[in-house]
Design an enzyme around this catalytic site. Structure first.
Site, PDB file in Angstrom:
ATOM      1  CG  HIS A 454      36.643  36.916  44.674  1.00  0.00           C
ATOM      2  ND1 HIS A 454      35.457  37.129  45.341  1.00  0.00           N
ATOM      3  CD2 HIS A 454      37.563  36.672  45.642  1.00  0.00           C
ATOM      4  CE1 HIS A 454      35.646  37.009  46.639  1.00  0.00           C
ATOM      5  NE2 HIS A 454      36.922  36.736  46.850  1.00  0.00           N
ATOM      6  CB  CYS A 455      40.211  41.664  44.353  1.00  0.00           C
ATOM      7  SG  CYS A 455      41.852  42.253  44.836  1.00  0.00           S
ATOM      8  N   PRO A 456      41.405  38.826  46.017  1.00  0.00           N
ATOM      9  CG  PRO A 456      43.392  37.614  45.825  1.00  0.00           C
ATOM     10  CD  PRO A 456      42.301  38.236  45.012  1.00  0.00           C
TER      11      PRO A 456
END
Length: 649
Positions: A454-456
């Site tokens: 999950h890439c912020p």
């Protein structure tokens, strides 16, 4: 009688919690197991009484004694039947045999006055639960403590059993004799996400009080300081200010448990909820849309203020006053609007703000120092491509796994009745079977096919369907930062002269920020962003091309058996069991079965087709559940060799 192959570990028949033990069948679980030579051999099995034979799973001895006239429904001196002993020790073949000989399935016995199904449930034997229920065992019957099987499985954290019982029609909010639901038991007893998360997914009532004391699941979680479950319940809408029959709230339970941090968290959550119901300011400060917009605006303002105040042509004391006002305004916005519900979008906001001010700096400050029109065109094309790939990475479905309630129930029943329902391949939140390479994202609260991470920086998961856009986003982001640094270099080269040998780094930086604090500030931001972007991009290429793995698989490869290279070494010998079973076992070598060559691996992600020259692998990762022999391209196993079980991620 069939011979029994000796095992590495001594057989330990299980006894029910709270049940009595006879002198003949007593097993001290606190003491270490006796040495192998003391374990029963074939001759000992021939002399077993029927209870010990059932406990140890000696089927031939059981059949011999039953054929000799032993009544399968006879209770031993502890008031326990043979079916109880077979169920708690997970002896499926003996259970089938006893039932075929007329054993009463729902007969109660033991100190807890429970049925064989209760005994199997306490131990978490899913296959035994399925087997007994297939013969008509009633899971809704309550044992001597007043609990049915769904309450017992929730107490002991057997999530797979909870799922199967609900799928078979057990009511999720069924109460035991004390008026407690399964959610109350799991909230009090299980310090983890499951099975509480599963019960909430099935619609368990979070505010239902028990019938005797009026305690809610939140109160039970607070009484034991179960922070994980407290957060799950609050996110599901649990009320904090409900009182029980004694006038106590969840906060009182947290204080009684001597847990002030939990009580403080509950008070803060309750205050935020009350503020949302209050006046205009309360509604503004708790409105998620407003808080989200403010979170996006703050990085724009911070970058502007930090660069503009030193750049402005005003007196130093005026600059100091503006800086103090900016700090006060920031602290006000942070206190009133920013909390953990919006912090996850901060990286995206920082990226957007940095990109905007870099483009602004290029147009306002750097254009006069760049004399090539082609460079301007290249910069603008890079910005357009960066915007496109960022939007696609942000908005594209990464590969969320979807299912309706009927399919979820069918999946649970199919997995349970084929003895494959485990949390390794079943998501207790989404209630679906996990395909290969998938994982549940705790931030998105969904399962993602071929989950990478999950890439912020895009506020989205990177998965099977948007991985190529994420790589494009990183590539063109590096391009924009490179152009920005190049423009800053041309600007300062024209405006001042550097002599690092005479002035040093600090002297050079002082000259840079004296000439233009704004350009120096934007350049410093560009350098900081270049560090994480280049590291992430290189790491992604390394994992994809050289390892054939996702980020999740690389970090957790030791947990996933499909990445363990267990091929026998040259000159090796087959493993033989010995009495002591002590072996020098090396850690397995980690190799991806999905590796197809460095360039083919990359193209499998990018999905580029060129007249048959470039042909990416076409796999629907949302429906691929097994690793076929043809998939293991790095190491193909010999024909007819035993296969390892596949692992779900």
């Amino acid at each position: 009688m069939a011979e029994v192959e000796p095992d590495c570990n001594p057989i330990q028949p299980l006894l029910p919690k709270g049940g009595q033990e006879s002198k003949e069948t007593r097993v001290d679980l606190e003491k270490p197991p006796p040495p192998p030579f003391m374990q029963p051999g074939v001759d000992d099995f021939k002399n077993f009484d029927i209870v010990r034979a059932v406990q140890y799973g000696v089927f031939d001895r059981v059949r011999e004694l039953v054929d000799a006239g032993y009544d399968v429904n006879e209770m031993d001196k502890e008031n326990v039947s043979l079916l109880h002993w077979a169920a708690i020790n997970n002896r499926a073949d003996i259970v089938k045999y006893l039932i075929s000989k007329g054993s009463i399935i729902d007969r109660f016995g033991g100190d807890l006055n429970s049925a064989a199904l209760h005994w199997a449930t306490r131990q978490g034997h899913l296959n035994m639960l399925v087997l007994l229920m297939s013969y008509g065992a009633d899971p809704s019957l309550r044992d001597g403590e007043g609990c049915s099987c769904i309450h017992l499985s929730a107490q002991f954290g057997h999530t797979a059993l909870v799922a199967y019982l609900i799928a078979k029609g057990q009511e999720v909010d069924m109460v035991d004799r004390n008026g407690m639901t399964a959610l109350m038991w799991s909230s009090q007893r299980v310090f983890g996400f499951d099975p509480t998360r599963l019960l909430l997914t099935f619609g368990a009532s979070v505010n239902k009080p028990d019938e005797n004391l009026g305690n809610t699941p939140l109160m039970y979680a607070c009484s034991t300081g179960n922070h994980t479950v407290v957060r799950l319940l609050l996110n599901s809408g649990a009320e904090i200010d409900i009182t029980n029959s004694k006038g106590q709230t969840a906060v009182d339970f947290a204080l009684e448990a001597k847990n002030p941090p939990l009580a403080r968290k509950l008070r803060q959550e309750n205050a935020a909820r009350l503020a949302k119901k209050g006046g205009l300011l309360g509604r503004l400060t708790t409105d998620k849309v407003i808080k989200k917009y403010i979170m996006y605006i703050i990085p724009f303002l911070v970058i502007f203020v930090v660069g503009y105040i030193p750049e402005s042509n005003i007196d130093w004391y005026a600059k100091l006053c503006l800086a103090l006002l900016a700090v006060i305004a920031f602290r006000f916005l942070k206190t009133m609007f920013l909390d953990e519900s919006v912090t996850h979008i901060m990286p995206v906001a920082i990226y957007l703000a940095t990109k905007f001010w870099m483009v602004y700096t290029w147009i306002v400050y750097l254009i006069p120092y760049i004399h090539s029109r082609n460079q301007h065109v290249a910069f603008m094309i890079n910005i357009l491509l960066l915007t496109y790939f960022f939007y696609k990475a942000l908005r594209t479905d990464p590969g969320y796994l979807k299912n309706n309630r009927e399919d979820k129930i069918r999946t649970i029943l199919d997995l349970a009745e084929t003895q494959t329902l485990t949390l390794d391949q079943f998501c207790s939140t989404c209630l679906i079977r996990r395909p290969l390479r998938s994982k549940h994202c705790s931030i998105c609260n969904k399962c993602v096919a071929k989950f990478d991470h999950h890439c912020p920086w895009i506020d989205n998961c990177v998965g099977a369907l948007n991985h190529k856009y994420f790589l494009g986003y990183l590539f063109f982001l590096m391009g924009m930062i490179t152009w920005c640094l190049y423009g800053c270099y041309l600007f300062f080269s024209a405006e001042l002269s550097f002599d690092f040998y005479e002035e040093g780094i600090t002297g050079s930086l002082r000259k840079i920020f004296k000439v233009s604090p704004w350009v120096g500030w934007i350049g410093a931001n560009a350098i900081c962003h270049m560090i994480w972007v280049s590291c992430l991009f290189i790491c992604q290429l390394y994992q994809i091309m050289w390892l054939g793995m996702t980020s999740n698989e690389r970090l957790n490869s030791y947990r996933y058996s499909i990445f363990h290279d267990k091929q026998p070494e040259a000159g090796g010998h087959s493993h033989q069991h010995s009495n002591n079973c002590h072996h020098d076992q090396k850690e397995p070598k980690i190799i991806s079965p999905f590796h197809r060559g460095i360039f083919q691996n990359l193209n499998d992600v990018l999905k580029i087709r060129i007249c048959g020259i470039l042909r990416p692998l076409q796999v629907d990762w949302t429906t691929k559940y097994e690793l076929n022999e043809s998939d293991n391209l790095r190491h193909r196993k010999p024909f007819n060799s035993p296969r390892e079980n596949y692992q779900f991620v």
